[in-house]
Design a protein around this motif. Structure first.
Motif, short mmCIF file in Angstrom:
data_model
loop_
_atom_site.label_atom_id
_atom_site.label_comp_id
_atom_site.label_asym_id
_atom_site.label_seq_id
_atom_site.Cartn_x
_atom_site.Cartn_y
_atom_site.Cartn_z
N GLU A 13 33.65 36.58 39.76
CA GLU A 13 34.94 36.00 40.39
C GLU A 13 34.84 34.81 40.75
OE1 GLU A 13 34.52 39.02 43.86
OE2 GLU A 13 34.89 40.63 42.47
N ALA A 14 33.92 34.03 41.01
CA ALA A 14 33.58 32.51 41.15
C ALA A 14 34.53 31.49 39.94
CB ALA A 14 32.33 32.20 41.70
N GLU A 47 56.81 31.61 42.80
CA GLU A 47 57.20 32.63 43.77
C GLU A 47 56.66 33.97 43.47
OE1 GLU A 47 59.28 32.10 46.21
OE2 GLU A 47 59.11 30.08 45.67
N THR A 48 55.75 34.03 42.68
CA THR A 48 55.09 35.33 42.25
C THR A 48 53.91 35.48 43.05
OG1 THR A 48 56.29 35.53 40.04
CG2 THR A 48 54.60 36.79 40.30
N LEU A 49 53.51 36.87 43.54
CA LEU A 49 52.35 37.31 43.88
C LEU A 49 51.35 37.52 42.76
CD1 LEU A 49 50.89 37.19 46.75
CD2 LEU A 49 51.60 39.51 46.78
N VAL A 50 50.31 37.44 42.80
CA VAL A 50 49.55 38.05 41.24
C VAL A 50 48.44 38.54 41.97
CG1 VAL A 50 48.47 37.30 39.25
CG2 VAL A 50 50.46 35.87 40.11
N PHE A 51 48.12 39.85 41.17
CA PHE A 51 46.87 40.71 41.55
C PHE A 51 46.09 40.43 40.60
CE2 PHE A 51 50.28 42.51 44.22
CZ PHE A 51 49.74 42.82 45.48
N VAL A 52 44.82 39.97 40.57
CA VAL A 52 43.90 39.63 39.40
C VAL A 52 42.63 40.48 39.52
CG1 VAL A 52 42.75 37.82 38.07
CG2 VAL A 52 44.77 37.36 39.48
N GLU A 53 42.55 41.49 38.50
CA GLU A 53 41.23 41.96 38.42
C GLU A 53 40.50 41.24 37.34
OE1 GLU A 53 38.87 45.59 38.41
OE2 GLU A 53 40.49 44.78 39.66
N VAL A 54 39.09 41.12 37.92
CA VAL A 54 38.12 40.55 37.29
C VAL A 54 37.22 41.48 36.64
CG1 VAL A 54 36.38 38.67 37.19
CG2 VAL A 54 38.33 38.69 38.89
N LYS A 55 36.97 41.49 35.40
CA LYS A 55 36.10 42.15 34.64
C LYS A 55 34.99 41.48 33.99
CE LYS A 55 37.48 46.35 35.68
NZ LYS A 55 36.47 47.13 36.48
N LEU A 101 39.22 38.32 32.12
CA LEU A 101 37.80 39.01 31.44
C LEU A 101 36.73 37.96 31.32
CD1 LEU A 101 39.74 40.41 28.54
CD2 LEU A 101 39.18 41.80 30.47
N TYR A 102 35.39 38.33 31.73
CA TYR A 102 34.40 37.24 31.80
C TYR A 102 33.37 37.73 31.12
CZ TYR A 102 30.72 34.58 34.24
OH TYR A 102 29.60 33.79 34.35
N ASP A 103 33.12 37.41 29.73
CA ASP A 103 32.12 37.89 28.68
C ASP A 103 30.86 37.13 28.99
OD1 ASP A 103 30.51 38.64 26.70
OD2 ASP A 103 32.30 38.69 25.30
N ALA A 104 29.68 37.53 29.40
CA ALA A 104 28.60 36.77 29.67
C ALA A 104 27.59 37.04 28.88
CB ALA A 104 27.95 37.09 30.89
#
Length: 128
Positions: A13-14, A47-55, A101-104
């Motif tokens: 998320e950071a 002008e757009t509100l963005v809902f971000v899902e972090v995976k 997407l966060y691929d660690a």
């Protein structure tokens, strides 16, 4: 949830927030509890509100991060976003759903992939 998974989630998320800020997004909220669920990041781009899902994932087991947002998760995100909009009286606000997407796993440094407008919502009356 294990401490290792919590730490990975916070790290992801950071990193997501940093990437979004570099792209010009304004972060409004992080980890917003709405009913029984949580919205990872709520941001504004123009002008757009963005809902971000972090995976985030460390392995490719179960298809890796690309398969992390299921149909059930999409339904949940839509419901959470509708509640968020209603609470803030933003029913007419243009919005969209992004996935980060966060691929660690597999490489020396994590790989971030930002999917804008990752999925569509049927209807425009915000009663999703």
């Amino acid at each position: 949830m294990s401490l290792t998974r919590q730490l990975l989630g916070r790290e992801a998320e950071a990193a997501a927030e940093g990437l979004l800020r570099r792209k010009g997004y304004r972060i409004l909220d992080r980890n917003v509890r709405v009913g029984r669920g949580e919205l990872d990041i709520v941001a504004r781009m123009g002008e757009t509100l963005v809902f971000v899902e972090v995976k985030a994932r460390r392995t490719n087991r179960y298809g890796g991060v690309a398969y992390a947002v299921t149909a059930q998760k999409k339904r949940q995100l839509i419901q959470l976003a509708a509640r968020y909009l209603a609470r803030r009286r933003l029913e007419r606000q243009p919005c969209r759903f992004d996935v980060l997407l966060y691929d660690a796993g597999g490489s020396a440094s994590p790989v971030l992939e930002h999917i804008e407008s990752a999925f569509e919502v049927a209807g425009d009356d915000r009663r999703w």
